[in-house]
Design an enzyme around this catalytic site. Structure first.
Site, PDB file in Angstrom:
ATOM      1  N   SER A   6       0.791  -1.334  -0.258  1.00 26.57           N
ATOM      2  CA  SER A   6       0.089  -0.149  -0.027  1.00 26.57           C
ATOM      3  C   SER A   6       0.644   1.252  -0.033  1.00 26.57           C
ATOM      4  O   SER A   6       1.669   1.464  -0.845  1.00 26.57           O
ATOM      5  CB  SER A   6      -0.903  -0.007   1.209  1.00 26.57           C
ATOM      6  OG  SER A   6      -1.847   1.028   0.954  1.00 26.57           O
ATOM      7  N   HIS A   7       0.659   2.031   1.185  1.00 25.65           N
ATOM      8  CA  HIS A   7       1.331   3.262   1.042  1.00 25.65           C
ATOM      9  C   HIS A   7       3.002   2.927   1.626  1.00 25.65           C
ATOM     10  O   HIS A   7       3.484   4.234   1.908  1.00 25.65           O
ATOM     11  CB  HIS A   7       0.527   4.524   2.089  1.00 25.65           C
ATOM     12  CG  HIS A   7       0.352   3.603   3.235  1.00 25.65           C
ATOM     13  ND1 HIS A   7      -0.699   2.647   3.268  1.00 25.65           N
ATOM     14  CD2 HIS A   7       0.577   3.683   4.719  1.00 25.65           C
ATOM     15  CE1 HIS A   7      -0.773   2.055   4.678  1.00 25.65           C
ATOM     16  NE2 HIS A   7       0.274   2.890   5.384  1.00 25.65           N
ATOM     17  N   LYS A   9     -11.368  -0.209  -0.848  1.00 32.03           N
ATOM     18  CA  LYS A   9     -11.593   1.531  -1.069  1.00 32.03           C
ATOM     19  C   LYS A   9     -10.923   1.692  -2.404  1.00 32.03           C
ATOM     20  O   LYS A   9     -10.032   0.899  -2.998  1.00 32.03           O
ATOM     21  CB  LYS A   9     -10.948   2.028   0.136  1.00 32.03           C
ATOM     22  CG  LYS A   9      -9.220   1.852   0.353  1.00 32.03           C
ATOM     23  CD  LYS A   9      -9.087   2.399   1.687  1.00 32.03           C
ATOM     24  CE  LYS A   9      -7.624   1.886   1.906  1.00 32.03           C
ATOM     25  NZ  LYS A   9      -7.315   1.039   2.918  1.00 32.03           N
ATOM     26  N   ASP A  57      -2.229   6.432  -3.613  1.00 34.87           N
ATOM     27  CA  ASP A  57      -1.088   5.774  -2.716  1.00 34.87           C
ATOM     28  C   ASP A  57      -0.506   4.711  -3.660  1.00 34.87           C
ATOM     29  O   ASP A  57      -0.883   4.337  -4.862  1.00 34.87           O
ATOM     30  CB  ASP A  57      -1.459   5.252  -1.288  1.00 34.87           C
ATOM     31  CG  ASP A  57      -2.605   3.932  -1.517  1.00 34.87           C
ATOM     32  OD1 ASP A  57      -3.408   3.812  -2.715  1.00 34.87           O
ATOM     33  OD2 ASP A  57      -2.259   3.014  -0.672  1.00 34.87           O
ATOM     34  N   ASP A 117      -5.669   2.505  -3.624  1.00 33.56           N
ATOM     35  CA  ASP A 117      -6.814   2.681  -2.988  1.00 33.56           C
ATOM     36  C   ASP A 117      -7.266   3.757  -2.117  1.00 33.56           C
ATOM     37  O   ASP A 117      -8.346   3.967  -1.598  1.00 33.56           O
ATOM     38  CB  ASP A 117      -7.142   1.240  -2.080  1.00 33.56           C
ATOM     39  CG  ASP A 117      -6.079   0.804  -1.271  1.00 33.56           C
ATOM     40  OD1 ASP A 117      -5.021   1.783  -1.015  1.00 33.56           O
ATOM     41  OD2 ASP A 117      -5.959   0.059  -0.504  1.00 33.56           O
ATOM     42  N   ARG A 118      -6.132   4.491  -1.738  1.00 31.20           N
ATOM     43  CA  ARG A 118      -6.427   5.687  -1.047  1.00 31.20           C
ATOM     44  C   ARG A 118      -6.472   7.068  -1.875  1.00 31.20           C
ATOM     45  O   ARG A 118      -6.109   6.931  -2.915  1.00 31.20           O
ATOM     46  CB  ARG A 118      -5.251   5.945   0.052  1.00 31.20           C
ATOM     47  CG  ARG A 118      -4.884   4.886   0.972  1.00 31.20           C
ATOM     48  CD  ARG A 118      -3.735   5.126   1.891  1.00 31.20           C
ATOM     49  NE  ARG A 118      -3.822   4.239   3.032  1.00 31.20           N
ATOM     50  CZ  ARG A 118      -3.282   4.446   4.210  1.00 31.20           C
ATOM     51  NH1 ARG A 118      -2.687   5.394   4.465  1.00 31.20           N
ATOM     52  NH2 ARG A 118      -3.461   3.400   5.056  1.00 31.20           N
ATOM     53  N   ASP A 126      -0.752   1.516  -4.052  1.00 28.85           N
ATOM     54  CA  ASP A 126      -1.671   0.577  -4.645  1.00 28.85           C
ATOM     55  C   ASP A 126      -2.918   1.283  -5.250  1.00 28.85           C
ATOM     56  O   ASP A 126      -4.170   0.411  -5.700  1.00 28.85           O
ATOM     57  CB  ASP A 126      -2.197  -0.822  -3.926  1.00 28.85           C
ATOM     58  CG  ASP A 126      -2.684  -0.468  -2.638  1.00 28.85           C
ATOM     59  OD1 ASP A 126      -2.392   0.637  -2.051  1.00 28.85           O
ATOM     60  OD2 ASP A 126      -3.371  -1.197  -2.156  1.00 28.85           O
TER      61      ASP A 126
HETATM   62  C1  G1P Z   1      -3.782   1.534   8.275  1.00 30.30           C
HETATM   63  C2  G1P Z   1      -4.845   2.476   8.392  1.00 30.30           C
HETATM   64  C3  G1P Z   1      -6.431   1.954   8.106  1.00 30.30           C
HETATM   65  C4  G1P Z   1      -6.324   1.109   6.798  1.00 30.30           C
HETATM   66  C5  G1P Z   1      -5.066   0.236   6.449  1.00 30.30           C
HETATM   67  C6  G1P Z   1      -4.979  -0.267   5.280  1.00 30.30           C
HETATM   68  O1  G1P Z   1      -3.757   0.539   9.107  1.00 30.30           O
HETATM   69  O2  G1P Z   1      -5.028   3.228   9.846  1.00 30.30           O
HETATM   70  O3  G1P Z   1      -7.466   2.708   8.484  1.00 30.30           O
HETATM   71  O4  G1P Z   1      -7.391   0.430   6.448  1.00 30.30           O
HETATM   72  O5  G1P Z   1      -3.766   1.053   6.897  1.00 30.30           O
HETATM   73  O6  G1P Z   1      -4.562   0.537   4.249  1.00 30.30           O
HETATM   74  P1  G1P Z   1      -3.145   0.406  10.658  1.00 30.30           P
HETATM   75  O7  G1P Z   1      -1.550   0.961  10.319  1.00 30.30           O
HETATM   76  O8  G1P Z   1      -3.447   1.765  11.233  1.00 30.30           O
HETATM   77  O9  G1P Z   1      -3.437  -0.890  11.039  1.00 30.30           O
HETATM   78 ZN    ZN Z   2      -3.414   1.355  -0.493  1.00 29.93          ZN
END
Ligand code: G1P
Ligand code: ZN
Length: 542
Positions: free
Chosen positions: A113-114, A376, A277, A281-282, A279
Site C-alpha cells: 500500500s502506502h 477502497k 497511494d 486505494d487511498r 496501490d
Molecule cells: C492503516 C489504516 C487503516 C487502513 C490500513 C490499510 O492501518 O489506519 O485505516 O485500513 O492502513 O490501508 P493501521 O496501520 O492503522 O493498522
Molecule cells: Zn493502499
C-alpha cells in the site's frame, strides 16, 4: 506438467495484519518465505485445483519476480486459470473489480500500500475472496494456521511467463490471461459517473491536478482524467509507476504529497487536487488553498452521492471505521439511512456491502469506496468529487463549508508516533487500558470523561466478533480521543492517537485544527502518559 514438491519448514510471524502480510522486502525474498505463504493461502481455501484467480500488484520492487513464483505455484496446485494485469500491474480496486467481474475464486494482490518500496523497504501480499474484498479474519486465521504446520509446497519448472503479452498463454496445465490493467476499471467508472458533465467542467477551465506519487494510479489517471475526461496533458503528475516510487512514501497525505500540497495551497493553484497511494486505494482531496480531511470527505460524499448517476437512487447506508470522525453519522441521520461503526481495515466493510446495508464506506486514513468493488478506491473518490462539483457548480471549499454550516464541523486529526520500541508502545496501551473502568466522571486537563472502553465489534451480518480494536475515551463536551496500535507497520510499533471535537457554533467553523483540538490532545496526553515515550512530537500529523 512436472510438479516439483519442495520440502519446507514453518516460518514464524506469517500472520496477516490489517491488510495482508507486510514485511521488509528482503524478508519476502528469503528462501521459501513467499512460497510458504502462498501455499498456505491455497491450503486455507481448500486448495487451488480447478480455480481461477486474479493476480496483480502495485509494481513495487520484487512485484514481477513474486508474480512469476505465484503463477508457477498456482499451476502446480492445479488452478485452471489466472488473470493478471499486463506487466504484473493492477491497482487494488481494479483487482477487486476483476475478481468480481470474472466470477473468480479470489485474488492475490501484491502490495504494501502506502509503505515505501525497494529492496530495503516494504513488500506485501494479501488474499481477496470471491466477492473482491480482503479475506475476513476467519480466512486470514486459517492462512496463519497453515503457515504454522506447512511442510511442503509445490511448483512447476517452467520459463518465466511473458507478462507483457495481452491474451492467453499456458503455464503447465494452467491458462494465464494477461489483460490491460486499466480497461475494465475505466469502463466501470464510466458506468458510475457522468463523464460528460465532468468533461464539460474541465473544458470550462476548471483545473485538475492528480499526483500518482510514482505509483500504480499513473496509467489509470492518464487514461481517465487526461484521456476520457479531457484534462490537459500533465494534469496527472508523477504518473509513471516506479519500483521504489521515486524514492518517496506513496502516501497521499499532506506530509508526503508535498509537491501537490505546495501547488494547491497557493492563490493561483489548480481548482482541484488529489493524490493516491502505492496501490491506488487511498485518496487525498484538496481544493485551492483548502485541505479536505478524509472524515469530512466521507460525509460530503455521503450527502451528495445521489448527484452521480451510479448512486442516483440514493444510498442504503454508510459505514465508517471507529477512529473515523462522526461527521458521516449526522449525514446518515439526516438522510434516514443506516450508519455503521466498524473496526479499522476495509475487510470489515465486506459483509455490509454484500448485504446491501452499506453503499459507501470510509476510513480516516484517506480511504473511501462504495459497493462498486470491495476495496477502497482512490480514483473513484476523485471522480465522485468531480461529479459532485460539476453538478453543484461550486468550489471544493464552498462545498465543504456549506456542509459544515448544515451539519457542524468535526475538527479531526491523527497523530502517529512511529517505530516505537514495542514494549514502550504496549506499556502505553496497558496504562490506558488499566484506567478504562475508572475514567468516567474524572476530569483530566479540564475535560470530563463521559465514557471509556476498548472497542469490540460484532458483525451485524454474520455475528463474528472482534475485540481490542482501539481504546476510546469520550468527553462530556463531545470530544473524543482514540488510541490504537497500527497493524500495518513493519518496524517496531506505531501508535496512532485520533482526536476529534464536534463544533456546531457557526462562528467557530474556521479555526486552526490543531488549536481547536488542543484541549483534547492535552487530556489524551495526560491519560496515556505519552511523555514517557520521550518523543518531541508525532512523526506524522494528518
Ligand atoms: C492503516 C489504516 C487503516 C487502513 C490500513 C490499510 O492501518 O489506519 O485505516 O485500513 O492502513 O490501508 P493501521 O496501520 O492503522 O493498522
Ligand atoms: Zn493502499
Amino acid at each position: 506438467m512436472d510438479i516439483k514438491v519442495v520440502a519446507t519448514n514453518p516460518i514464524d510471524g506469517q500472520k496477516p495484519g490489517t491488510s495482508g502480510l507486510r514485511k521488509k522486502t528482503r524478508v519476502f525474498m528469503e528462501p521459501h518465505y513467499l512460497e510458504n505463504f502462498v501455499q498456505s493461502v491455497f491450503e486455507a481455501i481448500g486448495g487451488a485445483a480447478g480455480k481461477t484467480f486474479v493476480v496483480g500488484g502495485d509494481g513495487r520492487y520484487f512485484n514481477a519476480e513474486a508474480i512469476q513464483t505465484i503463477l508457477r505455484m498456482a499451476a502446480a496446485n492445479g488452478a485452471e486459470r489466472v488473470i493478471a494485469g499486463r506487466g504484473g500491474l493492477l491497482s487494488t480496486p481494479a483487482a477487486s473489480h476483476l475478481i468480481r467481474k470474472n466470477g473468480t475464486d479470489g485474488g492475490l494482490i501484491l502490495s504494501a500500500s502506502h509503505n515505501p518500496g525497494g529492496i530495503d523497504e516494504d513488500f506485501g501480499l494479501k488474499f481477496n475472496i470471491p466477492n473482491g474484498g480482503p479475506a475476513p479474519e476467519g480466512v486470514t486465521e486459517a492462512i496463519f494456521e497453515a503457515t504454522k504446520t506447512i511442510s511442503q509446497y509445490v511448483t512447476v519448472e517452467t520459463p518465466d511467463a511473458d507478462l507483457e503479452r495481452i491474451g492467453n498463454q499456458k503455464i503447465g496445465g494452467m491458462i494465464l490471461t494477461i489483460v490491460d490493467p486499466v480497461a475494465d476499471y475505466k469502463a466501470l467508472m464510466k458506468e458510475l459517473f457522468d463523464f460528460e458533465a465532468i468533461r464539460a467542467l474541465i473544458a470550462s477551465g476548471f483545473r485538475v491536478r492528480f499526483d500518482a506519487m510514482h505509483a500504480i494510479t499513473g496509467p489509470y489517471a492518464k487514461a481517465i482524467l487526461e484521456g476520457a475526461l479531457g484534462a490537459p496533458e500533465g494534469s496527472a503528475i508523477n504518473a509513471v509507476p516506479s519500483v521504489d516510487f521515486g524514492g518517496g512514501h506513496p502516501d497521499p497525505n499532506p506530509a508526503w504529497a508535498k509537491e501537490l500540497m505546495a501547488e494547491l495551497m497557493s492563490d493561483d493553484g489548480p481548482d482541484f487536487g488529489a493524490a493516491s497511494d502505492g496501490d491506488g486505494d487511498r485518496n487525498m482531496i484538496l481544493g485551492r488553498n483548502f485541505y479536505v480531511s478524509p472524515s469530512d470527505s466521507l460525509a460530503v460524499l455521503t450527502a451528495n452521492a445521489h448527484l452521480a448517476p451510479g448512486y442516483a437512487k440514493g444510498i442504503a447506508g454508510v459505514a465508517r471505521s471507529m477512529p473515523t470522525s462522526a461527521a458521516a453519522d449526522r449525514v446518515a441521520a439526516d438522510l434516514g439511512i443506516e450508519c455503521f461503526e466498524t473496526p479499522t481495515g476495509w475487510k470489515f466493510f465486506g459483509n455490509l456491502l454484500d448485504a446491501g446495508r452499506a453503499t459507501i464506506c470510509g476510513e480516516e486514513s484517506f480511504g473511501t469506496g462504495s459497493n462498486h468493488v470491495r476495496e477502497k478506491d482512490g480514483l473513484w473518490a476523485v471522480l465522485l468529487w468531480l461529479n459532485i462539483l460539476a453538478s453543484r457548480k461550486c468550489s471544493v471549499a464552498e462545498l465543504v463549508q456549506d456542509h459544515w454550516k448544515k451539519y457542524g464541523r468535526n475538527y479531526y486529526s491523527r497523530h502517529d508516533f512511529e517505530a516505537l520500541p514495542k514494549d514502550a508502545a504496549t506499556a502505553l496501551m496497558d496504562r490506558v487500558t488499566g484506567q478504562l473502568s475508572s475514567l468516567a466522571g474524572q476530569t483530566v486537563a479540564g475535560l470530563t470523561v463521559e465514557a471509556a472502553d476498548s472497542f469490540a465489534y460484532e458483525d451485524p451480518i454474520d455475528g463474528s466478533k472482534s475485540s481490542n480494536q482501539g481504546l476510546r475515551i469520550r468527553f462530556t463536551n463531545g470530544a473524543r480521543a482514540v488510541f490504537r496500535l497500527s497493524g500495518t507497520g513493519t518496524e517496531g510499533a506505531t501508535l496512532r492517537l485520533y482526536i476529534e471535537q464536534l463544533e456546531t457554533d457557526p462562528g467557530k467553523l474556521d479555526q486552526d485544527v490543531q488549536t481547536a483540538l488542543a484541549p483534547v490532545i492535552a487530556a489524551a496526553h495526560e491519560i496515556s502518559g505519552i511523555s514517557q515515550l520521550n518523543r518531541s512530537g508525532p512523526d506524522v500529523i494528518t
